[in-house]
Design a protein around this motif. Structure first.
Motif, mmCIF file in Angstrom:
data_model
loop_
_atom_site.group_PDB
_atom_site.id
_atom_site.type_symbol
_atom_site.label_atom_id
_atom_site.label_comp_id
_atom_site.label_asym_id
_atom_site.label_seq_id
_atom_site.Cartn_x
_atom_site.Cartn_y
_atom_site.Cartn_z
ATOM 1 N N SER A 141 -2.081 -9.415 -14.362
ATOM 2 C CA SER A 141 -2.666 -8.467 -15.320
ATOM 3 C C SER A 141 -1.954 -7.122 -15.267
ATOM 4 O O SER A 141 -1.784 -6.460 -16.301
ATOM 5 C CB SER A 141 -4.156 -8.279 -15.042
ATOM 6 O OG SER A 141 -4.846 -9.488 -15.294
ATOM 7 N N ALA A 142 -1.531 -6.707 -14.066
ATOM 8 C CA ALA A 142 -0.774 -5.456 -13.940
ATOM 9 C C ALA A 142 0.536 -5.555 -14.719
ATOM 10 O O ALA A 142 0.918 -4.625 -15.437
ATOM 11 C CB ALA A 142 -0.513 -5.137 -12.474
ATOM 12 N N GLU B 68 -3.903 2.068 -15.576
ATOM 13 C CA GLU B 68 -4.543 0.753 -15.593
ATOM 14 C C GLU B 68 -3.709 -0.277 -14.836
ATOM 15 O O GLU B 68 -4.241 -1.070 -14.055
ATOM 16 C CB GLU B 68 -4.779 0.286 -17.034
ATOM 17 C CG GLU B 68 -5.384 -1.088 -17.164
ATOM 18 C CD GLU B 68 -6.807 -1.203 -16.641
ATOM 19 O OE1 GLU B 68 -7.328 -2.332 -16.586
ATOM 20 O OE2 GLU B 68 -7.419 -0.182 -16.269
ATOM 21 N N LYS C 82 0.836 -1.210 0.000
ATOM 22 C CA LYS C 82 0.000 0.000 0.000
ATOM 23 C C LYS C 82 0.869 1.257 0.000
ATOM 24 O O LYS C 82 0.565 2.229 -0.712
ATOM 25 C CB LYS C 82 -0.940 0.004 1.201
ATOM 26 C CG LYS C 82 -1.844 1.229 1.240
ATOM 27 C CD LYS C 82 -2.620 1.310 2.540
ATOM 28 C CE LYS C 82 -3.477 2.543 2.628
ATOM 29 N NZ LYS C 82 -2.814 3.804 2.350
ATOM 30 N N ARG D 85 -4.122 0.364 -11.157
ATOM 31 C CA ARG D 85 -5.454 -0.079 -10.719
ATOM 32 C C ARG D 85 -5.480 -1.594 -10.540
ATOM 33 O O ARG D 85 -5.968 -2.108 -9.518
ATOM 34 C CB ARG D 85 -6.525 0.351 -11.728
ATOM 35 C CG ARG D 85 -7.954 0.030 -11.283
ATOM 36 C CD ARG D 85 -8.956 0.238 -12.404
ATOM 37 N NE ARG D 85 -8.801 -0.704 -13.501
ATOM 38 C CZ ARG D 85 -9.135 -1.991 -13.459
ATOM 39 N NH1 ARG D 85 -9.648 -2.523 -12.379
ATOM 40 N NH2 ARG D 85 -8.958 -2.769 -14.517
ATOM 41 N N LEU D 86 -4.937 -2.303 -11.509
ATOM 42 C CA LEU D 86 -4.901 -3.768 -11.426
ATOM 43 C C LEU D 86 -4.025 -4.231 -10.262
ATOM 44 O O LEU D 86 -4.383 -5.163 -9.539
ATOM 45 C CB LEU D 86 -4.387 -4.355 -12.742
ATOM 46 C CG LEU D 86 -5.344 -4.214 -13.925
ATOM 47 C CD1 LEU D 86 -4.605 -4.455 -15.243
ATOM 48 C CD2 LEU D 86 -6.526 -5.148 -13.769
ATOM 49 N N ARG E 112 -3.307 -2.538 -7.478
ATOM 50 C CA ARG E 112 -3.991 -2.224 -6.211
ATOM 51 C C ARG E 112 -5.069 -3.254 -5.900
ATOM 52 O O ARG E 112 -5.320 -3.564 -4.746
ATOM 53 C CB ARG E 112 -4.621 -0.833 -6.263
ATOM 54 C CG ARG E 112 -3.693 0.281 -5.878
ATOM 55 C CD ARG E 112 -4.500 1.535 -5.559
ATOM 56 N NE ARG E 112 -3.683 2.691 -5.371
ATOM 57 C CZ ARG E 112 -3.196 3.095 -4.199
ATOM 58 N NH1 ARG E 112 -3.445 2.401 -3.108
ATOM 59 N NH2 ARG E 112 -2.473 4.189 -4.114
ATOM 60 N N SER E 113 -5.693 -3.780 -6.938
ATOM 61 C CA SER E 113 -6.750 -4.774 -6.725
ATOM 62 C C SER E 113 -6.185 -6.170 -6.463
ATOM 63 O O SER E 113 -6.951 -7.096 -6.192
ATOM 64 C CB SER E 113 -7.701 -4.805 -7.921
ATOM 65 O OG SER E 113 -7.083 -5.419 -9.033
ATOM 66 N N GLY E 114 -4.865 -6.314 -6.570
ATOM 67 C CA GLY E 114 -4.231 -7.597 -6.296
ATOM 68 C C GLY E 114 -3.996 -8.466 -7.520
ATOM 69 O O GLY E 114 -3.483 -9.571 -7.408
ATOM 70 N N ASP E 115 -4.371 -7.990 -8.690
ATOM 71 C CA ASP E 115 -4.201 -8.771 -9.919
ATOM 72 C C ASP E 115 -2.831 -8.465 -10.528
ATOM 73 O O ASP E 115 -2.718 -7.739 -11.525
ATOM 74 C CB ASP E 115 -5.332 -8.441 -10.891
ATOM 75 C CG ASP E 115 -5.338 -9.344 -12.114
ATOM 76 O OD1 ASP E 115 -4.393 -10.151 -12.284
ATOM 77 O OD2 ASP E 115 -6.287 -9.225 -12.918
#
Length: 134
Positions: free
Chosen positions: A108-109, A96, A47, A99-100, A102-105
Motif C-alpha cells: 500500500s505504501a 500517507e 526504523k 504511515r503505511l 511504518r505500519s508494515g504495509d
C-alpha cells in the motif's frame, strides 16, 4: 531610493528558485529513504530510515516555506502557485506512504507513492523549476 535591477532579479527569481530546488532535493532524499525502508528486512534498519525521513522533513519544509513566502515577479506567480498546490498534495501523499510503510504495509505504501506522490513530484522536477528563471 531605487533598488538595482540585479538585486530585484536576485531576490525575486534566483532565491525563490534556489529555495524550490533545495526543497525538491531534500524531498528526493526522503523518497529514496522511503524506498530503501520498504526494501529492508531488518526492523531496526527500517526504523532508522523512517526516522531519517522525519528528520529531513523539517529542512525540506523550511526551504519550501522560504519559496512560498518569497516575492516573485508577476510573470511567475501562476507557476509558483502550481508548485505550492502540488507540494501540498505531494506531502499529503508522502505522509500517507510513510504511515503505511511504518505500519508494515509495503504494497500500500508503494501504491501511495505511485498514485499520490509521483505525479506531484514530477511537476516539481528541475526542468520545471528552471521555468521560474525564464
Amino acid at each position: 531610493m531605487r533598488i538595482p535591477r540585479a538585486e530585484v532579479f536576485y531576490q525575486q527569481v534566483v532565491l525563490p528558485t534556489q529555495y524550490l530546488q533545495n526543497a525538491f532535493r531534500l524531498q528526493c532524499v526522503r523518497a529514496i529513504q522511503l524506498l530503501e525502508a520498504m526494501s529492508i528486512k531488518d526492523a531496526q534498519a527500517r526504523k532508522e530510515r523512517f526516522d531519517l525521513i522525519e528528520i529531513l522533513k523539517q529542512p525540506a519544509d523550511r526551504q519550501f516555506d522560504l519559496f512560498r513566502l518569497s516575492d516573485k515577479p508577476a510573470s511567475t506567480q501562476a507557476l509558483a502557485a502550481r508548485f505550492i498546490a502540488d507540494r501540498v498534495r505531494l506531502e499529503e501523499g508522502f505522509t500517507e506512504a510513510v504511515r503505511l510503510g511504518r505500519s508494515g504495509d509495503m504494497p500500500s505504501a508503494a501504491g501511495a507513492m505511485a498514485q499520490n506522490v509521483r505525479p506531484y513530484a514530477i511537476s516539481m522536477d528541475g526542468k520545471s523549476t528552471n521555468s521560474l528563471m525564464a
